[in-house]
Each structure stands twice: as C-alpha cells, then as structure tokens.
Design a protein around this motif. Structure first.
Motif, mmCIF file in Angstrom:
data_model
loop_
_atom_site.group_PDB
_atom_site.id
_atom_site.type_symbol
_atom_site.label_atom_id
_atom_site.label_comp_id
_atom_site.label_asym_id
_atom_site.label_seq_id
_atom_site.Cartn_x
_atom_site.Cartn_y
_atom_site.Cartn_z
ATOM 1 N N PHE A 24 46.510 -89.111 -108.677
ATOM 2 C CA PHE A 24 45.189 -89.238 -109.301
ATOM 3 C C PHE A 24 45.285 -88.815 -110.758
ATOM 4 O O PHE A 24 45.933 -87.827 -111.072
ATOM 5 C CB PHE A 24 44.176 -88.311 -108.611
ATOM 6 C CG PHE A 24 44.094 -88.479 -107.120
ATOM 7 C CD1 PHE A 24 43.780 -89.700 -106.562
ATOM 8 C CD2 PHE A 24 44.324 -87.403 -106.273
ATOM 9 C CE1 PHE A 24 43.703 -89.860 -105.173
ATOM 10 C CE2 PHE A 24 44.244 -87.552 -104.893
ATOM 11 C CZ PHE A 24 43.936 -88.777 -104.344
ATOM 12 N N SER A 25 44.613 -89.564 -111.624
ATOM 13 C CA SER A 25 44.474 -89.056 -112.994
ATOM 14 C C SER A 25 42.992 -88.972 -113.320
ATOM 15 O O SER A 25 42.201 -89.814 -112.895
ATOM 16 C CB SER A 25 45.220 -89.940 -113.986
ATOM 17 O OG SER A 25 44.614 -91.189 -114.070
ATOM 18 N N PHE A 26 42.618 -87.944 -114.052
ATOM 19 C CA PHE A 26 41.206 -87.655 -114.323
ATOM 20 C C PHE A 26 40.957 -87.677 -115.829
ATOM 21 O O PHE A 26 41.850 -87.385 -116.610
ATOM 22 C CB PHE A 26 40.844 -86.268 -113.777
ATOM 23 C CG PHE A 26 41.150 -86.109 -112.316
ATOM 24 C CD1 PHE A 26 40.272 -86.548 -111.338
ATOM 25 C CD2 PHE A 26 42.330 -85.501 -111.919
ATOM 26 C CE1 PHE A 26 40.570 -86.385 -110.000
ATOM 27 C CE2 PHE A 26 42.626 -85.331 -110.584
ATOM 28 C CZ PHE A 26 41.748 -85.778 -109.615
ATOM 29 N N LEU A 39 49.768 -90.152 -102.827
ATOM 30 C CA LEU A 39 48.730 -90.590 -103.751
ATOM 31 C C LEU A 39 48.862 -89.845 -105.070
ATOM 32 O O LEU A 39 49.193 -88.660 -105.084
ATOM 33 C CB LEU A 39 47.345 -90.273 -103.166
ATOM 34 C CG LEU A 39 46.941 -91.037 -101.910
ATOM 35 C CD1 LEU A 39 45.853 -90.280 -101.150
ATOM 36 C CD2 LEU A 39 46.436 -92.421 -102.293
ATOM 37 N N LEU A 74 44.732 -98.287 -106.928
ATOM 38 C CA LEU A 74 43.458 -98.290 -106.198
ATOM 39 C C LEU A 74 42.265 -98.357 -107.144
ATOM 40 O O LEU A 74 41.118 -98.448 -106.696
ATOM 41 C CB LEU A 74 43.342 -97.016 -105.348
ATOM 42 C CG LEU A 74 44.358 -96.844 -104.224
ATOM 43 C CD1 LEU A 74 44.330 -95.422 -103.681
ATOM 44 C CD2 LEU A 74 44.070 -97.840 -103.094
ATOM 45 N N GLY A 75 42.502 -98.286 -108.440
ATOM 46 C CA GLY A 75 41.414 -98.269 -109.403
ATOM 47 C C GLY A 75 40.875 -96.867 -109.617
ATOM 48 O O GLY A 75 41.088 -95.975 -108.798
ATOM 49 N N GLY A 76 40.176 -96.667 -110.724
ATOM 50 C CA GLY A 76 39.555 -95.371 -110.994
ATOM 51 C C GLY A 76 40.534 -94.259 -111.263
ATOM 52 O O GLY A 76 40.159 -93.089 -111.261
ATOM 53 N N GLY A 77 41.807 -94.593 -111.478
ATOM 54 C CA GLY A 77 42.809 -93.565 -111.755
ATOM 55 C C GLY A 77 43.633 -93.166 -110.549
ATOM 56 O O GLY A 77 44.498 -92.307 -110.653
ATOM 57 N N ALA A 78 43.373 -93.792 -109.380
ATOM 58 C CA ALA A 78 44.114 -93.460 -108.158
ATOM 59 C C ALA A 78 45.135 -94.544 -107.844
ATOM 60 O O ALA A 78 44.881 -95.723 -108.039
ATOM 61 C CB ALA A 78 43.157 -93.302 -106.981
ATOM 62 N N SER A 116 45.622 -84.144 -113.792
ATOM 63 C CA SER A 116 46.209 -85.045 -112.812
ATOM 64 C C SER A 116 46.457 -84.279 -111.522
ATOM 65 O O SER A 116 46.485 -83.058 -111.515
ATOM 66 C CB SER A 116 47.524 -85.612 -113.334
ATOM 67 O OG SER A 116 48.469 -84.579 -113.499
ATOM 68 N N ALA A 117 46.606 -85.004 -110.429
ATOM 69 C CA ALA A 117 46.900 -84.377 -109.144
ATOM 70 C C ALA A 117 47.659 -85.382 -108.283
ATOM 71 O O ALA A 117 47.636 -86.590 -108.539
ATOM 72 C CB ALA A 117 45.616 -83.949 -108.449
ATOM 73 N N ARG A 118 48.359 -84.857 -107.269
ATOM 74 C CA ARG A 118 49.079 -85.736 -106.360
ATOM 75 C C ARG A 118 49.169 -85.062 -105.003
ATOM 76 O O ARG A 118 49.128 -83.838 -104.894
ATOM 77 C CB ARG A 118 50.467 -86.065 -106.917
ATOM 78 C CG ARG A 118 51.380 -84.869 -107.000
ATOM 79 C CD ARG A 118 52.650 -85.181 -107.777
ATOM 80 N NE ARG A 118 53.626 -84.137 -107.550
ATOM 81 C CZ ARG A 118 54.730 -83.938 -108.261
ATOM 82 N NH1 ARG A 118 54.998 -84.743 -109.274
ATOM 83 N NH2 ARG A 118 55.574 -82.974 -107.981
ATOM 84 N N MET A 119 49.293 -85.873 -103.960
ATOM 85 C CA MET A 119 49.421 -85.359 -102.598
ATOM 86 C C MET A 119 50.200 -86.373 -101.777
ATOM 87 O O MET A 119 50.044 -87.572 -101.969
ATOM 88 C CB MET A 119 48.033 -85.111 -101.981
ATOM 89 C CG MET A 119 47.147 -86.333 -101.916
ATOM 90 S SD MET A 119 45.402 -85.975 -101.508
ATOM 91 C CE MET A 119 45.533 -85.529 -99.783
ATOM 92 N N GLY A 120 51.051 -85.883 -100.861
ATOM 93 C CA GLY A 120 51.797 -86.830 -100.042
ATOM 94 C C GLY A 120 52.841 -86.148 -99.201
ATOM 95 O O GLY A 120 52.869 -84.922 -99.075
#
Lengths: 258, 258, 258
Positions: free
Chosen positions: B256-258, B254, B231-235, B2-6
């Motif tokens: 994100f999961s992968f 944001l 946002l779909g796709g894990g975002a 997973s990742a995040r930014m903001g």
C-alpha cells in the motif's frame, strides 16, 4: 494522539508520571472498494528516571465484505473480543483488573468478521516463533479464536488461546442497567493452579464515573476503586486506589486525547 | 507513507511479514528562490519474532539553479543514477536482483545536477569514517561519481565508486519497446574475483506486470519471476519465486502507498 | 520541525554534519477553558559515522489562569528563565557559550506563571531519582526556582537550583540599545572552585547578525565569533569560529525551520 500526566504512589514513594503518544494513521481504498490502512505509534513515556522512547504498535490491514485482516502488532483474538473488566486511575495503576491473555509473537495475523450482533475473530502468532532454553528450543506458535454476542444492554464473549504448550479459555460478559455497567471475566489457563475471576462496576452520574473492581488471581486477590471526571474537549481527571495484595497504591492525574 | 503485508516462504518455513513506514517531509523556499527541505522516516517492521522499530533515512537538502545538495543518509552517486534491475515480490525476496554498491558512511553528502537528458551526481561519505580492526585503523572514506543519459525509450548510466581501498565501476542501461522494459547492470569491483551481471524484463498487460530477472554474481547465479497486479488507489498484489542459488524462496502479499 | 546541514572543523578534521527534527504538537481545550497539549520530537541526527536516531523531548501540559504546569522532559526552572548568552555556528560549535545548569531527572514537573513584566518558574526532578555508586546509593532529587523581570529594552533573571548535594545560583541579564544586544550570565555552583562568567554581544545589520561571546569557566576561558545571514522563508546561513581553550574549531552551514 494521547497524553497523560500525574502523580503515582507505588506503596513507598510518590513519583511524577507522564506519557505522550502520537498515532499516525494512513488509509486508502482500492478501485474494487476494499479499504486498507496502516497505523504506527510514536511513544514518549517516563516513569521514575527511566525515560523510554520508541516507535511501536504498527499494524497494516485490508478490509471488505469478507471481514478485516490485520498484520503486525496484534492482540490475540481472545483479548480483542473478550477483553478486560474496567480498571482505575490515569495509568491503570498496574492493570490489576486484567487477568491476562497468552498473547502471541509478532508479526501476528488477526482476522475479524461481524454480522449483526455477532462478531468472530481468529488470530495466529508468527509461524516460526521459538525460544531457546537450556533444555532445547521451545515452539511458541500461537493461535486463538473468539466469538462475541453484543446488544445495547448486554454482551457475552468466549475466547480460546493456544500458545506453545499452554492453553487458556476465557469467558466474559457485561450488562448495563440504571446507569451501572457490570463486567465479569473468568479465565482458566492450563499453567495456572486455579481459575481466575475479575468483576467490575462502572456507575455514571453526569460527567463523573465511579469504578470499582475485584479480582481473584489464585493466591492473590486485588481490588480497586476510582473516579473519573470528564473536563470536556478530550480531557479528564482520574484518581484511583488499588490494593495489589501487598501494598496499597494510588494515583491521580489528567488524561488528554487529541 | 507505505505499508505491506503478506506471507514469505524462506525455503524452510512460511512466515507472516509486515512493515509500516511513515515519511515526514518538510519543505520551504528562501527569498532568493532556493528550495530546501528535509525528510525523516518512522519505521515499524516485523519479520519472524524480531520486531524492529526505528527512525531512519533522514536527509536535508537545498536546491536551485546550481543543482541539489543533500546531506544525511544518502545512497552513493553510482547507486542513485545506475540503480538496479527489477526485482520481484512484495518485500523484494532478498533483493537478489541487486548486484550491490560500495556505498558510504553517513553523514554523507550527495550533489545532483540535471540538464536536458543528462544527469550528473557526486557523493562523498563522512570524511572521518574509519573502522578499527586487529591490524589497525582502516580508512573508510568514500567518494563516487556517476552520469546518466535518459530519453523516453532508453537510458544508459555509468558510475564509479571508491570506498577505502576498494573500487567499483558499474554500467547500466534500459530500453522500452512494445510494452516490455529490459534493464541490464554490469558491475566490476576490485575485491570481487569476477565481473557480476544482472538482467531483467518487465512486461505490462493492463493492470498486470510480469517481471523476470537473472543475475550472475560470480560463483552464484540467481533468477526469479513474479507478477504484480494494481488494485488501484495505491494498493497492489505482488507474488514472486526466486532461486537464490541454494533454495527456492517465494512470497505473496499486498503493498500500500498513502 | 527543523533541519541543518554543514561542515564542522573539530581542530583535526572537517566533517559533514546534518540533523533533521520533526516536532509533533497536539492541543485541546476543556469545557472550562483550560488549555492542554503535548509535544514529542522525532530526531535523525548524524555527526561523523554515528547516526543517532530517537524519539525524545516529550512534554505534556495544562494551562489556565493559574499558570502552566508541564510534565515530562523539562529543563530546570533556572535554565528556563535565566538561559544562556548567545552562541555561534549552525550546530552551536560545542555550546561553549553555555555555563551549564544542574538540571533534573525526568519525569520532571515545571510550573510557570507570568504577570505583566514578571515571570516565575518552579521545577522538580523525579522524586525517586537516585544513582548507584561504589560508595552507595546517591539521592538525585532536584528542585529549582527562578524569577525574571523583562521589558522591551532589558531583562534580569535569577535562578536557584538544588540537585542531590549540589547547589547553583545563576544570575542573568540582557540589554538592547542601538541595534546591539548584550547578555551576561554569572553562575556560582557549590562543586565548582570558581564563579563562572559568560558575556555575549549580538549586533544586527539588515539580514546579518554578528555575534561574539566570551566565557570564564574557572581554569578554562573560551571565546567565539560568528555571523548569521537570514535567507528568508526560515533558512539561514551561519558560520562561526571558537577557541575552546585547547583548539580552534569552526563551522559553516545552513539551518532550516519549517
């Protein structure tokens, strides 16, 4: 990932040197077609009897028609687009070919946009970055902006960085003709007494590339020459000799990319 | 992973924030049909100018008809089954929605068993866990037990923890109706002067979820409101505002999961 | 990767113990047919309340008809070819079956060559390895050489190590007959008053292996007995009891390989 192994002569002793890096990359796409991803690196490095190990260089990005926005462990915009002239050896032999950038404090943000031959980048260090000194707290906020024009045969790039009270303007260019690539970087930093210069030439003959560089870093001049032979499959043999202004240092080793 | 930014506003400054996590999972099965596995996480996190990096959260388990036994970096049984009410923002904005658990010292052991709508968990911290203080060595042995009853529309859970000389009883429940999910947690810890309360509501409309929470943590009350858009796709995009009892803090970013 | 979980009795207390390891391996081949590769390990280990986490054990190699050359975190040549007698338990229960090697300081280099039943190894620690003591800087350069002859039913190996001012000669052998494997190691180190001895017997009956060992390490004798049961799929149950010369210690647990 990547790895390297070889022998480094530091002017006094010859040492074993090795480094292993694994890069984990993750990627995805939103329903609206924006790409996103992240990468983080596992390092295992050993020079002399210090065996440093770390997770580092993590970044996370989102990109689309608007360009690409990356948060994390970024280089400054000037470093990303102007870069450095070529170096020698399998470890870089002290990276004396690099004039240096002011950089920024992580978490940093980097925005990149390309259209045709033109690229543009903007970066900012952590907004609250400070350092405590005997004379008070010093603000280490950093911003940088850079632009680059590149074709198949030449490129030119200009970058501006501001870090705390210091500023740097860096101009770089490269040109390729008859198998040779010439690169030059000129950097002018407020806190330096002189303007610094770097020049390199890469000449490729089949699987072998010969590289030479020269830098004028104010009071100290450095120069180096090296060769790389591509073994195929991601493996290369590299050797180099550098005069760092005090000692002659040298190394020979292998690099692998996976 | 997973990742995040903001961006995070902490009441005084707005900072860049990012985090990247890679999770390595391994799994197998014995000839007798028992499942086993392990996971370990590589983190790269940066808030302000501290760029923490670590390997953490490693666990190893074996499971079968008898339930599941996990050793390593476990939450307490009460935390696992009762949990927390919903929070807001892409980092959790200080996790003020969480009342807290006594937890345990690793290496800990966690045993879980489920049958139909009923789940049961038992945990123990390291048997020899102690801490040295000016007045002597304090025993920090921890045990916890919890049970949960859950259906499609509601759940209720009760947990008991003992850690050294301290004890905590935690009661939680959730109910879903007409697109809204209401969660409540009540925690009574011996070392607290008052009983603490937390309440949250999640309301989903298409890809958007609106979340609000309120906590009464003795002398300090906190509340927050936020929204998440898938946002779909894990975002996802997430934003939130929290009153932590002293400052109003806010963030948008944001995940994100992968 | 690998993982383990279980209970350890250290003579006073029984503790939870777990460890998770992920190994990342990378490999490639040059156009000329040389194999190369690298590996690095992510560890998450917890014994008692210290939860150590690290990236370690990184190595990088190149191999071909000339043998195999490995740089990084190597054991000495003597350790690689002579090794140890068998131990017991899921963690090794203090590894009292091991007599010890002088080892070397990383980055080290290890060269291995095999032809038929004969193997040969040569290793060198970092050339500039030193340690600073009150009486001066002590050179810790290390070299080791070892040879081994092995067939299906027996093996014999001899190793010589030099580390700073100390030297060690180690002789090892193993023989297999009627389901039993007997191993013996004799080590003579300059800085030890006595020659040390170790002996082990492994006896396999279907999925169960019974192991016993005895060591004579000068003033201290140790012995242990244990059993391992193979659950299939990479999982085993292991238990053991050891007399370390002072206490009786014991453990039982599971090991998993992925």
């Amino acid at each position: 990932g990547s790895a390297r192994m070889g022998l480094v002569y530091d002017g006094n002793d010859t040492e074993f040197s090795s480094r292993i890096r694994v890069v984990f990359k993750m990627a995805g796409e939103t329903d609206g077609g924006l790409a996103f991803g992240a990468s983080v690196r596992a390092d295992q490095a050993g020079v002399a009897n210090s065996g440093g190990t770390a997770m580092s260089a993590g970044t996370v990005f989102i990109s689309g028609a608007f360009g690409k926005l990356t948060f994390g462990d970024n280089d400054s915009a000037a470093n990303v687009l102007v870069g450095h002239v070529s170096g020698v050896g399998f470890t870089g032999l002290g990276d004396y070919n690099e004039l240096g950038y002011l950089g920024n404090t992580d978490t940093s943000a980097l925005y990149e946009y390309s259209t045709g031959a033109l690229s543009f980048a903007l970066s900012a260090g952590q907004t609250t970055a400070t350092v405590v000194t005997p004379t008070g707290v010093i603000d280490e906020q950093a911003v940088a902006v850079a632009a680059k024009y590149s074709t198949d045969t030449f490129s030119v790039a200009l970058g501006y960085e501001q870090f705390g009270d210091d500023e740097q303007v860096t101009l770089g260019g490269s040109a390729t003709f008859s198998g040779a690539t010439v690169k030059a970087v000129v950097a002018d930093r407020d806190s330096w007494a002189d303007t610094h210069y770097a020049l390199s030439v890469d000449y490729a003959i089949d699987a072998t590339t010969i590289t030479a560089f020269y830098t004028d870093q104010g009071p100290i001049d450095t120069y180096g020459i090296g060769a790389a032979y591509d073994l195929g499959g991601g493996a290369s043999v590299l050797g180099g000799i550098v005069d760092d202004g005090f000692d002659t240092i040298a190394e020979v080793g292998l690099t692998f990319s996976f």
